[in-house]
Design a protein around this motif. Structure first.
Motif, PDB file in Angstrom:
ATOM      1  N   ASN A 138      30.502 116.212 -39.071  1.00  0.00           N
ATOM      2  CA  ASN A 138      29.828 117.159 -38.415  1.00  0.00           C
ATOM      3  C   ASN A 138      29.597 116.702 -36.856  1.00  0.00           C
ATOM      4  O   ASN A 138      29.294 117.890 -36.138  1.00  0.00           O
ATOM      5  CB  ASN A 138      28.493 117.249 -38.839  1.00  0.00           C
ATOM      6  CG  ASN A 138      28.511 118.022 -40.470  1.00  0.00           C
ATOM      7  OD1 ASN A 138      29.302 118.593 -40.769  1.00  0.00           O
ATOM      8  ND2 ASN A 138      27.320 117.693 -41.241  1.00  0.00           N
ATOM      9  N   GLY A 139      30.004 115.593 -36.345  1.00  0.00           N
ATOM     10  CA  GLY A 139      29.782 115.003 -35.324  1.00  0.00           C
ATOM     11  C   GLY A 139      30.521 113.935 -34.757  1.00  0.00           C
ATOM     12  O   GLY A 139      31.442 113.533 -35.585  1.00  0.00           O
ATOM     13  N   THR A 140      30.105 113.189 -33.823  1.00  0.00           N
ATOM     14  CA  THR A 140      30.995 111.955 -33.275  1.00  0.00           C
ATOM     15  C   THR A 140      29.848 110.700 -33.624  1.00  0.00           C
ATOM     16  O   THR A 140      28.952 110.914 -33.882  1.00  0.00           O
ATOM     17  CB  THR A 140      30.973 112.209 -31.805  1.00  0.00           C
ATOM     18  OG1 THR A 140      29.892 112.287 -30.941  1.00  0.00           O
ATOM     19  CG2 THR A 140      31.858 113.308 -31.297  1.00  0.00           C
ATOM     20  N   SER A 151      26.753 110.582 -39.051  1.00  0.00           N
ATOM     21  CA  SER A 151      25.904 111.229 -39.828  1.00  0.00           C
ATOM     22  C   SER A 151      26.696 112.435 -40.134  1.00  0.00           C
ATOM     23  O   SER A 151      27.489 113.214 -39.434  1.00  0.00           O
ATOM     24  CB  SER A 151      24.576 111.642 -38.938  1.00  0.00           C
ATOM     25  OG  SER A 151      23.879 110.411 -38.488  1.00  0.00           O
ATOM     26  N   ILE A 152      26.492 112.959 -41.607  1.00  0.00           N
ATOM     27  CA  ILE A 152      26.797 114.191 -42.128  1.00  0.00           C
ATOM     28  C   ILE A 152      25.640 114.939 -42.591  1.00  0.00           C
ATOM     29  O   ILE A 152      24.616 114.395 -42.960  1.00  0.00           O
ATOM     30  CB  ILE A 152      27.891 114.040 -43.041  1.00  0.00           C
ATOM     31  CG1 ILE A 152      27.350 113.166 -44.170  1.00  0.00           C
ATOM     32  CG2 ILE A 152      29.254 113.358 -42.539  1.00  0.00           C
ATOM     33  CD1 ILE A 152      28.227 113.216 -45.544  1.00  0.00           C
ATOM     34  N   SER A 153      25.561 116.345 -42.745  1.00  0.00           N
ATOM     35  CA  SER A 153      24.756 117.268 -43.304  1.00  0.00           C
ATOM     36  C   SER A 153      25.538 118.191 -44.398  1.00  0.00           C
ATOM     37  O   SER A 153      26.334 118.520 -44.108  1.00  0.00           O
ATOM     38  CB  SER A 153      24.031 117.913 -42.114  1.00  0.00           C
ATOM     39  OG  SER A 153      23.210 117.264 -41.223  1.00  0.00           O
ATOM     40  N   ILE A 154      24.820 117.941 -45.375  1.00  0.00           N
ATOM     41  CA  ILE A 154      25.030 118.971 -46.490  1.00  0.00           C
ATOM     42  C   ILE A 154      23.969 119.715 -47.091  1.00  0.00           C
ATOM     43  O   ILE A 154      22.863 119.335 -46.963  1.00  0.00           O
ATOM     44  CB  ILE A 154      25.721 118.065 -47.807  1.00  0.00           C
ATOM     45  CG1 ILE A 154      24.793 117.234 -48.209  1.00  0.00           C
ATOM     46  CG2 ILE A 154      26.985 117.387 -47.193  1.00  0.00           C
ATOM     47  CD1 ILE A 154      25.229 116.507 -49.403  1.00  0.00           C
ATOM     48  N   THR A 155      24.487 121.029 -47.406  1.00  0.00           N
ATOM     49  CA  THR A 155      23.262 121.806 -48.034  1.00  0.00           C
ATOM     50  C   THR A 155      23.330 121.712 -49.867  1.00  0.00           C
ATOM     51  O   THR A 155      24.568 121.860 -50.289  1.00  0.00           O
ATOM     52  CB  THR A 155      23.607 123.363 -47.976  1.00  0.00           C
ATOM     53  OG1 THR A 155      23.543 123.562 -46.480  1.00  0.00           O
ATOM     54  CG2 THR A 155      22.508 124.130 -48.455  1.00  0.00           C
ATOM     55  N   VAL A 156      22.550 120.880 -50.394  1.00  0.00           N
ATOM     56  CA  VAL A 156      22.640 120.556 -51.870  1.00  0.00           C
ATOM     57  C   VAL A 156      22.716 121.784 -52.447  1.00  0.00           C
ATOM     58  O   VAL A 156      21.805 122.686 -52.449  1.00  0.00           O
ATOM     59  CB  VAL A 156      21.658 119.386 -52.074  1.00  0.00           C
ATOM     60  CG1 VAL A 156      21.925 117.950 -51.131  1.00  0.00           C
ATOM     61  CG2 VAL A 156      20.365 119.770 -51.875  1.00  0.00           C
ATOM     62  N   GLY A 157      23.335 121.550 -53.815  1.00  0.00           N
ATOM     63  CA  GLY A 157      23.437 122.403 -54.743  1.00  0.00           C
ATOM     64  C   GLY A 157      23.524 121.699 -56.197  1.00  0.00           C
ATOM     65  O   GLY A 157      23.481 120.534 -56.394  1.00  0.00           O
ATOM     66  N   LYS A 158      23.407 122.397 -57.225  1.00  0.00           N
ATOM     67  CA  LYS A 158      23.494 121.948 -58.635  1.00  0.00           C
ATOM     68  C   LYS A 158      24.632 121.273 -58.565  1.00  0.00           C
ATOM     69  O   LYS A 158      24.695 120.374 -59.446  1.00  0.00           O
ATOM     70  CB  LYS A 158      23.054 123.133 -59.778  1.00  0.00           C
ATOM     71  CG  LYS A 158      24.276 124.133 -59.610  1.00  0.00           C
ATOM     72  CD  LYS A 158      24.165 124.973 -60.887  1.00  0.00           C
ATOM     73  CE  LYS A 158      25.251 126.075 -60.782  1.00  0.00           C
ATOM     74  NZ  LYS A 158      25.012 126.935 -62.037  1.00  0.00           N
ATOM     75  N   LYS A 159      25.909 121.576 -57.917  1.00  0.00           N
ATOM     76  CA  LYS A 159      27.229 120.703 -58.252  1.00  0.00           C
ATOM     77  C   LYS A 159      27.215 119.324 -57.763  1.00  0.00           C
ATOM     78  O   LYS A 159      27.840 118.666 -58.073  1.00  0.00           O
ATOM     79  CB  LYS A 159      28.340 121.555 -57.470  1.00  0.00           C
ATOM     80  CG  LYS A 159      28.161 121.522 -56.119  1.00  0.00           C
ATOM     81  CD  LYS A 159      29.394 122.446 -55.312  1.00  0.00           C
ATOM     82  CE  LYS A 159      29.082 122.402 -53.832  1.00  0.00           C
ATOM     83  NZ  LYS A 159      30.224 123.088 -53.206  1.00  0.00           N
TER      84      LYS A 159
END
Length: 818
Positions: A598-600, A627-635
């Motif tokens: 997501n970034g440098t 760093s990374i960002s994720i939107t978590v789900g049941k998967k």
């Protein structure tokens, strides 16, 4: 015609006669055929009839074959042989009422084909004619009738040239002539004339034509001498040079100055003059004409001529030829006038051309003018593209020619060429190495001049023409030191003036440099050299000191517990004490799949002992995070996340540095229940007397709890997530966990079960159909398969085929009753 019609005609006729009214009525006579065309002496027959009934009689009136008045309505004029040329028969009838007589004439044409068609001429039977004289051609047609139906056509070759017709009313055979006036031309020689006599008797008669014999003519003309002045090439003859036409073919002879001359002898230039040609054919013709002998130009000139500048010249050439040649001077392919006073600009090569209509000759003359060198021209600054070709031209005018010398940075793609007093540098496949100054010197014993041009290359970076070995150093911090050498790329030793090294500590003389990896992270070694035509330039050594990271770890940025579905989850990878950061690459993995960054990279700190600025340009060890960002789900439940740090040091260091990977991080995601709608639809049918199972399954984390809600009179049976119902109504499944709950309402509908009734009806129908079938078959079998027999008055006899028996049974005769 009927009696009533005749009566009407009588009444009308009587009325017209009494009243005195005169009415002109067409004569009711029909001739068949209406006209005749008869050959003289042939038979002829014509029917004359009428449709009128008020006729007192009819007949033929003719000089031959007349019938007189006959009480008939049909009469025939007939001759076995018609021998009268002017016969004019008429058919007539007498009318009963008016006592008038009407008649109709029969057109008769009596014809006779010509006995012969001949052609003759006023030129005689041999057909000999002279050009320009008028002659008469006569076509005689013998014994033809009638002449007014005659057409005569004249032919010259296959072309119709004249047509004659005749208005003579005489019907008896005559001899007729047609005359054609003709003035022959020479192109009419050997043409053939003929005439055609055509007797046109109309559609009732035959079409007849007869041709005369062919009449060829011979046209005499000339002689005609078709030349006035003769131009002949030297070495050619007079034979067939002057066309003479005539018939008969004329005899040709030549005279010069009254003396016969042989026309087959080749002529030379001295044989030109006045000649007489004699042509003898049907007449004798003499003609005087001029004979011109043509020959190409001849030029006589010296090959070289030397003169002092500004002095007049006495250059001469001799030119011969016929026609008289034109003399032209050329210099550098341009026409010039011969100079009177020579200057240095007049020096050079001249071409003198003498030309006439036959050919041209050229002669080269070199004119030398002595003078000192001039300023150099045509050497200019140039800007070119990479890979192109460039010519640098150095030109100075002097006599004797100057000698040239070039001063520049010498490379393999530069060649020096000298031609025609001009020196050129040919630079092909131009590169950045050709950037610089080029100086040309031109001189002779009288002096020397020089000129400098600068060459630049578009889009090319100026590279210092030195070679560093090795050209790249990749070493581990506090590892073994290495040595580098800087040398010129050109083998020409004259190109180099000076070469040395520059490092952060100062200048190191010479071409060799030893690099230590224990003290300085960034020595920045640079090779500097001074070259002819280029000046001073430098080239840095690609030098990398690297350090592998102390550790690579992964952790959440914010500790979220529990981790609920839909939450934005931030992970950070920390790489500790690594250098150089410019060559560091970080990769993220979810399971075995690579994730998108997501970034440098962010530099989070430097090692204190190095005391340098902390940024992404630092060459010293630093701490780095990604760093990374994720939107978590049941998967994402149970997934492993890890990061990998990789120092990309290029071909010299990558093989020895495997990537360093963090310890995997597992996450658990909480999410609210989701009821399985496939197993629990919104509406379910219930048959009377049969229970129905309702299954409520739900997915969620933590695992959901299942509860049923209902308002049934008869309590259903609950077994875990399954509810067994016995009556209609609404039933609600409630799935609940720590995250939330989910409801699903089911409507149970009561349906009657008609299946037993349908089965009973089908069984009764089958039984009835079977009974009807058995009854019909029994009747059919009785009438077709069984017979009746009687034992009355039996008589023993021989075996009867009507009674079954075996070998010892008695045989009883039976009578077939049906």
């Amino acid at each position: 015609m009927s009696e009533s019609a005749s009566f009407v005609q009588l009444v009308v006729g009587f009325f017209l006669s009494v009243t005195g009214i005169h009415v002109i009525v067409a004569c009711p006579i029909e001739l068949n055929p209406p006209s005749v065309v008869v050959k003289y002496g042939d038979p002829v027959l014509v029917n004359c009839s009428t449709t009128s009934t008020l006729v007192d009689g009819m007949g033929w009136e003719a000089s031959s074959g007349g019938t007189g008045l006959m009480d008939v309505k049909h009469v025939t004029w007939k001759l076995d042989s018609l021998t009268q040329w002017t016969i004019s028969p008429k058919c007539y009838l007498n009318e009963q009422i008016t006592d008038n007589q009407c008649l109709k004439s029969l057109p008769v044409i009596v014809y006779k084909f010509p006995e012969s068609v001949t052609i003759s001429s006023s030129a005689g039977s041999d057909g000999l004619m002279k050009e320009g004289m008028e002659y008469n051609l006569t076509c005689d047609i013998h014994d033809i009738a009638p002449v007014q139906h005659l057409t005569v056509r004249w032919y010259k070759g296959n072309e119709t040239v004249h047509t004659d017709t005749f208005d003579n009313p005489i019907r008896e055979p005559v001899n007729q002539s047609s005359v054609l006036s003709f003035t022959p031309k020479r192109q009419d020689n050997r043409v053939q004339f003929r005439c055609e006599a055509e007797l046109n008797l109309g559609p009732e008669g035959p079409q007849y034509s007869l041709f005369s014999q062919e009449y060829p003519i011979t046209v005499h003309f000339g002689p005609v001498i078709q030349c006035s002045t003769i131009e002949i090439l030297e070495g050619e003859t007079l034979e067939r040079r002057c066309p003479v036409m005539g018939n008969p073919s004329p005899t040709i002879s030549w005279l010069k100055a009254g003396q016969p001359t042989d026309p087959t002898v080749p002529l030379q230039r001295e044989n030109a003059g006045l000649y007489t040609i004699k042509a003898e054919g049907s007449t004798l013709v003499n003609k005087s004409l001029r004979v011109l002998v043509l020959y190409g130009p001849e030029l006589s000139c010296p090959s070289t001529y030397a003169a002092v500048e500004y002095a007049p010249h006495n250059f001469t050439c001799t030119v011969q030829g016929y026609p008289k040649p034109e003399t032209i001077w050329y210099k550098d392919d341009e026409e010039v006038e011969p100079p009177e006073n020579l200057t240095r600009s007049d020096a050079g090569q001249y071409m003198i051309t003498a030309s006439n209509s036959l050919s041209s000759v050229s002669h080269i003359v070199e004119i030398n003018v002595i003078y000192p060198p001039t300023e150099i021209v045509e050497l200019e600054d140039a800007e070119v593209e990479v890979g192109s070709t460039l010519w640098l031209k150095c030109s100075s005018m002097s006599n004797p020619r100057p000698k040239y010398d070039w001063i520049y940075y010498r490379t393999d793609n530069v060649k020096e060429e000298s031609e025609d007093g001009v020196s050129r540098l040919h630079i092909y496949n131009v590169t950045a190495d050709n950037i610089g100054s080029y100086t040309c010197y031109a001189g002779n014993e009288r002096g020397t001049v020089s000129r400098t041009a600068t060459v630049t290359v578009k889009g090319a970076n100026i590279e210092c023409p030195v070679k560093i070995t090795p050209d790249r150093m990749v070493v581990q911090y506090q590892g073994q030191g290495l040595e580098a050498t800087c040398s010129p790329t050109s083998p020409e030793s004259t190109n180099v003036k000076e070469i040395y090294w520059q490092v952060s500590q100062g200048i190191i003389k010479g071409t060799r440099l030893f690099v230590s990896t224990r003290e300085d992270w960034d020595p920045r070694p640079v090779c500097t050299a001074t070259f002819v035509g280029i000046g001073t330039c430098s080239k840095p050594l690609d030098f990398i000191i690297y350090k592998k990271p102390d550790s690579v770890s992964i952790h959440p940025v914010h500790n979220v517990d529990p981790l609920v579905e839909g939450t934005q989850y931030h992970l950070q990878c920390n790489i500790i004490n690594v250098a150089p950061v410019q060559n560091l690459a970080v990769r993220w993995y979810q399971g075995n799949e690579t994730m998108k960054l997501n970034g440098t990279l962010q530099v989070t700190g430097c090692q204190s002992q190095h005391n340098t600025d902390c940024d992404t340009t630092a060459r010293t060890p630093v701490n780095v995070s990604s760093s990374i960002s994720i939107t978590v789900g049941k998967k994402h439940t149970g997934e492993e996340f890890r990061c990998e740090a990789h120092l990309d040091l290029g071909p010299d260091g990558s093989q020895s540095l495997p990537p360093m990977t963090s310890t995997p991080l597992n996450i658990t995601v909480y999410y609210e229940p989701i009821i399985n709608a496939t197993k629990l639809p919104n509406r379910i049918p219930l048959f009377r007397g049969y229970p129905e199972d309702l299954v409520c399954e739900a997915e969620g984390h933590p695992p959901p709890r299942i509860q049923w809600q209902y308002s049934s009179k008869k309590a259903p049976r609950v077994s875990g997530s399954m509810l067994t119902v016995f009556e209609e109504g609404y039933y609600t499944c409630n799935a609940t966990n720590d995250v939330g709950s989910s409801l699903r309402e089911v409507e149970v509908i009561l349906n009657e079960d008609y299946l037993p009734l349908i089965a009973g009806f089908v069984a009764v129908t089958v039984v009835v159909i079977s009974i009807i079938f058995v009854f019909i078959y029994s009747i059919y079998y009785k009438n077709t398969k069984m017979r009746r027999y009687s034992l009355k008055n039996p008589k023993l006899s021989t075996q009867n085929g009507n009674v079954a028996h075996n070998g010892w049974d008695f045989q009883f005769p039976m009578t077939n009753l049906s």
